[in-house]
Design an enzyme around this catalytic site. Structure first.
Site, PDB file in Angstrom:
ATOM      1  N   ARG A  16       0.856  -1.186   0.000  1.00 28.22           N
ATOM      2  CA  ARG A  16       0.000   0.000   0.000  1.00 28.22           C
ATOM      3  C   ARG A  16       0.896   1.240   0.000  1.00 28.22           C
ATOM      4  O   ARG A  16       1.890   1.292   0.721  1.00 28.22           O
ATOM      5  CB  ARG A  16      -0.924   0.036   1.220  1.00 28.22           C
ATOM      6  N   HIS A  17       0.533   2.211  -0.816  1.00 27.46           N
ATOM      7  CA  HIS A  17       1.285   3.463  -0.870  1.00 27.46           C
ATOM      8  C   HIS A  17       1.447   4.069   0.519  1.00 27.46           C
ATOM      9  O   HIS A  17       0.684   3.781   1.443  1.00 27.46           O
ATOM     10  CB  HIS A  17       0.579   4.472  -1.785  1.00 27.46           C
TER      11      HIS A  17
ATOM     12  N   ASN B 288      -5.060  10.863   3.995  1.00 28.06           N
ATOM     13  CA  ASN B 288      -5.039   9.728   4.926  1.00 28.06           C
ATOM     14  C   ASN B 288      -4.973  10.232   6.359  1.00 28.06           C
ATOM     15  O   ASN B 288      -5.707   9.774   7.236  1.00 28.06           O
ATOM     16  CB  ASN B 288      -3.826   8.832   4.672  1.00 28.06           C
TER      17      ASN B 288
ATOM     18  N   GLN C 116     -10.089   9.195  -0.277  1.00 32.46           N
ATOM     19  CA  GLN C 116      -9.376   9.806  -1.404  1.00 32.46           C
ATOM     20  C   GLN C 116      -9.518   9.013  -2.695  1.00 32.46           C
ATOM     21  O   GLN C 116      -9.441   9.577  -3.773  1.00 32.46           O
ATOM     22  CB  GLN C 116      -7.907  10.044  -1.077  1.00 32.46           C
TER      23      GLN C 116
ATOM     24  N   ARG D 235       0.585   9.019  -5.668  1.00 31.93           N
ATOM     25  CA  ARG D 235       1.018   8.494  -4.375  1.00 31.93           C
ATOM     26  C   ARG D 235       1.557   7.072  -4.513  1.00 31.93           C
ATOM     27  O   ARG D 235       2.472   6.676  -3.777  1.00 31.93           O
ATOM     28  CB  ARG D 235      -0.114   8.566  -3.356  1.00 31.93           C
TER      29      ARG D 235
ATOM     30  N   GLU E  84      -7.356   3.015  -7.117  1.00 32.12           N
ATOM     31  CA  GLU E  84      -8.181   2.792  -5.927  1.00 32.12           C
ATOM     32  C   GLU E  84      -9.676   2.903  -6.248  1.00 32.12           C
ATOM     33  O   GLU E  84     -10.064   3.472  -7.284  1.00 32.12           O
ATOM     34  CB  GLU E  84      -7.788   3.792  -4.834  1.00 32.12           C
TER      35      GLU E  84
ATOM     36  N   HIS F 193      -3.301   0.394  -3.605  1.00 27.52           N
ATOM     37  CA  HIS F 193      -4.119   1.110  -2.624  1.00 27.52           C
ATOM     38  C   HIS F 193      -4.817   0.157  -1.653  1.00 27.52           C
ATOM     39  O   HIS F 193      -5.067  -1.007  -1.958  1.00 27.52           O
ATOM     40  CB  HIS F 193      -5.148   1.961  -3.365  1.00 27.52           C
TER      41      HIS F 193
END
Length: 201
Positions: A18-19, A25, A31, A68, A93, A150
């Protein structure tokens, strides 16, 4: 695209990362498909992921096209001495529609269960995740591929293989999906061995 039959005998691993954290966040905002960049904490988390991934051999790193994820992937690629590979639109995402940028607490009241408001269904998210896995496996048969994307798409796509719903995927964490003769098996999630829920009588 290669069919599953063409790579089904290939041993390979997919490492899902995951980024790192973004400002949204940190603020608790949905997002989704909005293109929000990493913050400094997120960049540090990407660097930390290199330590987890460094215990295995990786041939290539790919990602979602959102910034991201691409920046996280670039940091990891640099740390592992790999060239950054392509971006896959299938890895974007979940689209939160009208909920993009809304605080999660408010979104829960406006769209209970994240249903309505133009929010993409989880069935659609998992379908994209499974198609992304097929595409990546076809593009890199027999290779170990690190995949940066994501939280929601990782969580629900890998839950499909685990057979139970995984907990929230942490920013910068690593999950490992391994392909063997019997198919895909989840080996790691949130940097740890997966822990199936305890059955109660």
């Amino acid at each position: 695209m290669r069919s599953g039959a063409e790579w089904e005998n290939e041993l390979m691993e997919l490492g899902f990362i995951r980024h790192g954290q973004t400002r949204w966040n940190l603020e608790g905002r949905l997002q989704g498909s909005s293109d929000i960049e990493l913050n400094d904490t997120g960049r540090a988390q990407a660097s930390d992921a290199v330590q987890i991934l460094g215990s295995a051999r990786w041939d290539v790193i790919v990602s979602s096209p959102l910034s991201r994820a691409r920046e996280t992937a670039q940091i990891i690629a640099d740390g592992l001495g790999l060239e950054l590979g392509p971006a896959y639109d299938l890895l974007i995402e979940r689209d939160y529609g009208e909920g993009e940028g809304v605080l999660e607490t408010e979104a829960a009241q406006r769209w209970p269960g994240k249903i309505g408001g133009g929010i993409e269904s989880l069935e659609s998210v998992v379908d994209r995740g499974l198609r992304a896995i097929e595409q990546i496996a076809s593009d890199y048969p027999g290779k170990n591929v690190a995949v940066v994307c994501h939280g929601t798409i990782i969580r629900y796509t890998l839950s499909h293989f685990a057979g139970y719903q995984l907990d929230t995927i942490r920013n910068g964490s690593v999950a490992i999906l391994e392909y063997e003769i019997d198919g895909w098996e989840l080996k790691l999630v949130n940097d740890q061995m997966p822990q199936p829920p305890v059955k109660t009588q």
